[in-house]
Design an enzyme around this catalytic site. Sequence first.
Site, short mmCIF file in Angstrom:
data_model
loop_
_atom_site.label_atom_id
_atom_site.label_comp_id
_atom_site.label_asym_id
_atom_site.label_seq_id
_atom_site.Cartn_x
_atom_site.Cartn_y
_atom_site.Cartn_z
N HIS A 193 6.73 -5.09 -2.92
CA HIS A 193 7.44 -4.72 -1.70
C HIS A 193 6.70 -3.61 -1.00
CE1 HIS A 193 10.68 -3.58 1.00
NE2 HIS A 193 11.13 -4.79 0.79
N ASP A 217 14.09 -11.38 -3.28
CA ASP A 217 13.88 -12.81 -3.02
C ASP A 217 13.59 -13.61 -4.27
OD1 ASP A 217 14.36 -12.85 -0.34
OD2 ASP A 217 12.37 -12.14 0.15
N1 CMC Z 1 1.13 -10.70 -6.12
C1 CMC Z 1 -0.09 -10.23 -6.47
N2 CMC Z 1 -0.63 -9.10 -6.01
C2 CMC Z 1 0.10 -8.41 -5.12
C3 CMC Z 1 1.37 -8.83 -4.70
C4 CMC Z 1 1.89 -10.02 -5.24
N3 CMC Z 1 3.10 -10.49 -4.89
N4 CMC Z 1 1.87 -7.94 -3.81
C5 CMC Z 1 0.91 -6.98 -3.69
N5 CMC Z 1 -0.14 -7.28 -4.47
C6 CMC Z 1 -1.34 -6.45 -4.67
C7 CMC Z 1 -2.33 -6.62 -3.53
O1 CMC Z 1 -3.29 -7.61 -3.79
C8 CMC Z 1 -2.93 -5.24 -3.44
O2 CMC Z 1 -3.89 -5.13 -4.45
P1 CMC Z 1 -5.20 -4.21 -4.22
O3 CMC Z 1 -4.71 -2.81 -4.10
O4 CMC Z 1 -6.03 -4.46 -5.44
O5 CMC Z 1 -5.85 -4.71 -2.96
C9 CMC Z 1 -1.79 -4.29 -3.82
O6 CMC Z 1 -0.91 -5.09 -4.64
C10 CMC Z 1 -1.03 -3.77 -2.62
O7 CMC Z 1 -0.67 -4.89 -1.82
P2 CMC Z 1 -0.42 -4.82 -0.25
O8 CMC Z 1 -0.53 -6.20 0.30
O9 CMC Z 1 -1.25 -3.75 0.35
O10 CMC Z 1 1.07 -4.34 -0.23
P3 CMC Z 1 2.04 -4.46 0.98
O11 CMC Z 1 2.96 -3.33 0.86
O12 CMC Z 1 1.31 -4.63 2.27
O13 CMC Z 1 2.77 -5.86 0.68
C11 CMC Z 1 4.36 -7.53 0.33
C12 CMC Z 1 4.10 -6.03 0.46
C13 CMC Z 1 5.86 -7.76 0.13
C14 CMC Z 1 3.91 -8.25 1.61
C15 CMC Z 1 3.56 -8.08 -0.88
O14 CMC Z 1 3.94 -7.41 -2.06
C16 CMC Z 1 3.71 -9.59 -1.05
O15 CMC Z 1 2.98 -10.34 -0.40
N6 CMC Z 1 4.65 -10.04 -1.93
C17 CMC Z 1 4.90 -11.45 -2.10
C18 CMC Z 1 5.79 -11.95 -0.97
C19 CMC Z 1 7.22 -11.48 -1.15
O16 CMC Z 1 7.79 -11.61 -2.23
N7 CMC Z 1 7.81 -10.99 -0.05
C20 CMC Z 1 9.21 -10.58 -0.03
C21 CMC Z 1 9.38 -9.14 0.25
S1 CMC Z 1 11.05 -8.60 -0.09
C22 CMC Z 1 11.99 -9.31 1.14
C23 CMC Z 1 11.83 -8.67 2.47
O17 CMC Z 1 12.18 -7.49 2.61
O18 CMC Z 1 11.37 -9.36 3.38
#
Ligand code: CMC
Length: 433
Positions: free
Chosen positions: A309, A367
């Site tokens: 998240h 989710d």
């Molecule tokens: N699986 C694998 N690696 C992940 C994931 C994941 N689900 N989420 C983050 N990472 C890794 C990412 O690769 C990165 O690694 P590194 O530092 O080595 O580059 C690190 O963790 C930080 O990721 P980020 O993309 O910079 O984090 P963010 O805060 O931008 O992303 C997120 C948040 C929700 C988009 C992401 O965690 C994600 O894509 N999760 C899967 C989709 C999901 O379940 N979304 C629902 C969110 S909750 C409902 C809502 O509020 O909408």
Amino acid sequence: MTNQKTVTLTDDTTGKTWKFKVMEGTTGPDVIDVRTLYGQTGMFTYDPGFTSTGSCESKITYIDGDAGVLLHRGYNIAELAEKSDFMEVAYLLLNGELPSPAEKASFTSGIMRHTMVHEQLTRFYQGFRRDAHPMAVCCGVVGAMAAFYHDSLDINDPHQRMIAQYRLIAKMPTIAAMAYKYSIGQPFMYPQNNLSYAGNFLRMMFGVPAEDYVVNPVIERAMDRILMLHADHEQNASTSTVRLAGSSGANPFACIAAGIASLWGPSHGGANEAVLNMLREIGNKSNIPAFLSRVKDKADHTRLMGFGHRVYKNFDPRATVMRQTCHEVLASLGIKNDPLLDLAMEMEQIALKDEYFVSKKLYPNVDFYSGIIFRAIGMPESMFTVLFAVARTVGWISQWREMVEDPQSKIGRPRQLYSGQTERAFVPMHARG
Ligand code: CMC
């Protein structure tokens, strides 16, 4: 009197300094007031994804991502989920206080009396393909509400704003259920206003005119909880979209349609549907290690859907409640041998102990569990995100109203770091290589 806190920005090349006010909220990080930054320095801030930017002042929802805290108007989500219900949370988000018994009764009956849609709107559906995604249909139909409810479009009239808010909250379940019924070729079910908000939605989804529909109280309660847990979540992508759309003075139906569009993406509301697609792709427990290797491989771009998240870096408090609800629903429905659900539970356990996820603070989010509950109660997957939209409409409209009523509000207009070509002479066709 306390002294105004300031921070000083220094240009390391010229040594020039500028001071900026620091604003303090009631809780949470202070914010640096950079409204005068461009005027003073000729520079913008650069913050793609808005990870360090406060876009507005709000009194509705507070999140402490490190501590895993989510408060609506000061009330903890875990307590609300246990002691309250969706109508009460909706009232709270909209009005700032929990309702008295009389206020709750009047609010609930006000909402339930607006559940029908204009009969002409029901014909609008015929224009869609039967296999259209219900999010596409909802986006279109909610946007089209502006063409049907002309008497609640004046955003400067508080009464019209109030009517629009009732209409949106009340009609979203009807519009959503109709999108589903249309996709399977069944007749639309008119709402039944003596049922609860969740119960009425279940009946419109799963009932048919030829038979009585009895609402299962366990599923009704689970649905109500899911709605409560998704009702608002501060300035997330879809809420910011609603605010940005509304900042130009657009009508509330158009703004909520914009919110639905943003919610649709798999990084946001589309994640619960994506969780089940992912589980199906994994297939069985023996494939989990291979799948996790792909997730850890940066070149692969595979994510473990339902994990991680932007704000919660410890745990998602909604996921804690949802997990419990998930187990309650599975137990009460006697679901024991669903391979996909078994796979989800196994995946949860493995990922919670895996060094990659632990070190990156990636925990199951709301989710992950909502997808599993929806599957258990027979909700079609294409409707998962739609349900999220039904719940979030309350948050969107609360945030939209707060923005419209805030004298500080301005049209949203971010700037950019331009890295394209600088001005150059037009090259005539004959001279192009
Ligand atoms: N699986 C694998 N690696 C992940 C994931 C994941 N689900 N989420 C983050 N990472 C890794 C990412 O690769 C990165 O690694 P590194 O530092 O080595 O580059 C690190 O963790 C930080 O990721 P980020 O993309 O910079 O984090 P963010 O805060 O931008 O992303 C997120 C948040 C929700 C988009 C992401 O965690 C994600 O894509 N999760 C899967 C989709 C999901 O379940 N979304 C629902 C969110 S909750 C409902 C809502 O509020 O909408």
